[in-house]
Write a protein that holds these residues in place. Structure first.
Motif, PDB file in Angstrom:
ATOM      1  N   LEU A 201       6.667  63.720  16.815  1.00 21.31           N
ATOM      2  CA  LEU A 201       7.976  63.100  17.060  1.00 21.31           C
ATOM      3  C   LEU A 201       8.560  62.457  15.790  1.00 21.31           C
ATOM      4  O   LEU A 201       9.646  62.816  15.343  1.00 21.31           O
TER       5      LEU A 201
ATOM      6  N   VAL B  98       9.638  64.864  13.090  1.00 20.18           N
ATOM      7  CA  VAL B  98      10.955  65.493  13.307  1.00 20.18           C
ATOM      8  C   VAL B  98      12.057  64.537  12.846  1.00 20.18           C
ATOM      9  O   VAL B  98      13.014  64.932  12.172  1.00 20.18           O
TER      10      VAL B  98
ATOM     11  N   ASN C   6      14.660  72.181  16.485  1.00 16.50           N
ATOM     12  CA  ASN C   6      13.426  71.426  16.690  1.00 16.50           C
ATOM     13  C   ASN C   6      12.536  72.158  17.688  1.00 16.50           C
ATOM     14  O   ASN C   6      12.990  72.488  18.791  1.00 16.50           O
TER      15      ASN C   6
ATOM     16  N   ALA D 191      10.201  71.924  20.369  1.00 20.73           N
ATOM     17  CA  ALA D 191       9.640  70.992  21.353  1.00 20.73           C
ATOM     18  C   ALA D 191       8.520  71.732  22.105  1.00 20.73           C
ATOM     19  O   ALA D 191       7.710  72.420  21.496  1.00 20.73           O
TER      20      ALA D 191
ATOM     21  N   LYS E 222       6.953  65.430  22.833  1.00 18.10           N
ATOM     22  CA  LYS E 222       7.881  66.564  22.963  1.00 18.10           C
ATOM     23  C   LYS E 222       9.101  66.196  23.815  1.00 18.10           C
ATOM     24  O   LYS E 222      10.212  66.669  23.554  1.00 18.10           O
TER      25      LYS E 222
ATOM     26  N   VAL F 144      11.254  64.545  21.465  1.00 19.38           N
ATOM     27  CA  VAL F 144      11.987  65.490  20.607  1.00 19.38           C
ATOM     28  C   VAL F 144      13.239  65.986  21.325  1.00 19.38           C
ATOM     29  O   VAL F 144      14.305  66.111  20.715  1.00 19.38           O
TER      30      VAL F 144
ATOM     31  N   THR G  81      16.893  65.267  19.976  1.00 18.10           N
ATOM     32  CA  THR G  81      17.764  66.420  19.681  1.00 18.10           C
ATOM     33  C   THR G  81      19.152  66.194  20.275  1.00 18.10           C
ATOM     34  O   THR G  81      20.172  66.399  19.611  1.00 18.10           O
TER      35      THR G  81
ATOM     36  N   ALA H 176      17.049  72.443  20.365  1.00 14.01           N
ATOM     37  CA  ALA H 176      15.587  72.538  20.444  1.00 14.01           C
ATOM     38  C   ALA H 176      15.195  73.842  21.122  1.00 14.01           C
ATOM     39  O   ALA H 176      15.983  74.451  21.856  1.00 14.01           O
TER      40      ALA H 176
END
Ligand SMILES: NC(=O)c1ccc[n+]([C@@H]2O[C@H](COP(=O)([O-])OP(=O)(O)OC[C@H]3O[C@@H](n4cnc5c(N)ncnc54)[C@H](O)[C@@H]3O)[C@@H](O)[C@H]2O)c1
Length: 245
Positions: free
Chosen positions: A111, A114, A135, A137, A155, A158, A162, A178
């Motif tokens: 995380l 990113v 991204n 995920a 995730k 993420v 995003t 993502a």
């Protein structure tokens, strides 16, 4: 004219399964790819194999390492058009028995890594008025997984990150999306027991895991113009039918 002609693309985790397949597909589509990964030797080797324009050893958990990689890329290539965040780790531990260090490491790589890459790359895209961020995920960020609370939380983070970043920068021509793959045959899942894999396969409507080269075309689509032009804050799901949101 290929889909990504003249694009400058930095791919983290580009020496590993999904990241490498994306880097390879991007190079095939005409992009100048910079492979960024943790191990310098493996990163240089992957870059040479796929005909990348450059490579860089980075640790996505280390903000200074990420900033240096972004500065070096912009200096060498003039800009970054596309950032793919594929670097990641996966371990298993039941939530209530998890060592806090295991939790922290997963959040740091999956995380915060990113965030670091976007934090330093996206301002260059905003300045030029064009950019794409993709991204990687996981469908586990949507459905959760036993002994995977740390991974699923990272995730899910993420996916939320995003959407939020997409809202901030879409008006500047930077599209952030993502991809949430289902289980994919890569070194990441190689260590998981055959018993678990068999049970997982039985759950999947397609009855099989995906391959990295089956994720790469989605990453090409999101980076391409006009194919990717209307995706903003989305999470695309090449997942063998594991999740149908
Ligand atoms: N394989 C799957 O089933 C699956 C499913 C859904 C999502 N994903 C996600 O896809 C992404 C790629 O996974 P993969 O399956 O290709 O795994 P992989 O292990 O083959 O590749 C991951 C790459 O990330 C790099 N990496 C790890 N920590 C790093 C760090 N701190 N700094 C820089 N690089 C680092 C590794 O060196 C490796 O090359 C990950 O984010 C993963 O969570 C994988």
């Amino acid at each position: 004219m290929r889909a990504l002609d003249e694009r400058i693309a930095l791919v983290t985790g580009g020496a590993g399964g999904i990241g490498r397949a994306i880097a390879e597909a991007y190079a095939r589509e005409g992009a100048q790819v910079i492979v960024a990964d943790r191990d310098a030797g493996a990163t240089a080797e992957a870059a040479a194999d796929i005909g990348a324009a450059g490579h860089r050893a980075i640790d996505v958990t280390d903000a200074a390492s990420v900033e240096a990689a972004i500065i070096a890329t912009v200096r060498a290539h003039g800009r970054i058009d596309v950032l793919v965040n594929s670097a990641g780790i996966l371990t298993e531990a039941p939530a209530t028995a998890m060592d806090p260090a295991t939790w922290a490491e997963t959040i740091a790589v999956d995380l915060t890594g990113v965030f670091h890459c976007c934090r330093y790359a996206v301002p260059h895209m905003v300045e030029r008025g064009w950019g794409r961020v993709i991204n990687i995920a996981s469908q586990l960020g949507i459905k959760g997984g036993r002994s995977l609370a740390h991974y699923a939380a990272a995730k899910a983070g993420v996916i939320g990150f995003t959407k939020s970043l997409a809202l901030e920068v879409a008006e500047h021509g930077v599209l952030v999306n993502a991809i949430a793959p289902g289980p994919i045959e890569t070194p990441m899942v190689a260590g998981i027991t055959e018993e678990w894999k068999a049970a997982k396969r039985a759950e999947l409507p397609l009855g099989r895991f995906g391959r990295p080269e089956e994720i790469a075309p989605t990453a090409v689509l999101l980076a391409s113009d006009p194919g990717g032009n209307l995706y903003v804050g989305q999470t695309l799901g090449p997942n063998s039918g594991d999740v149908m949101p």
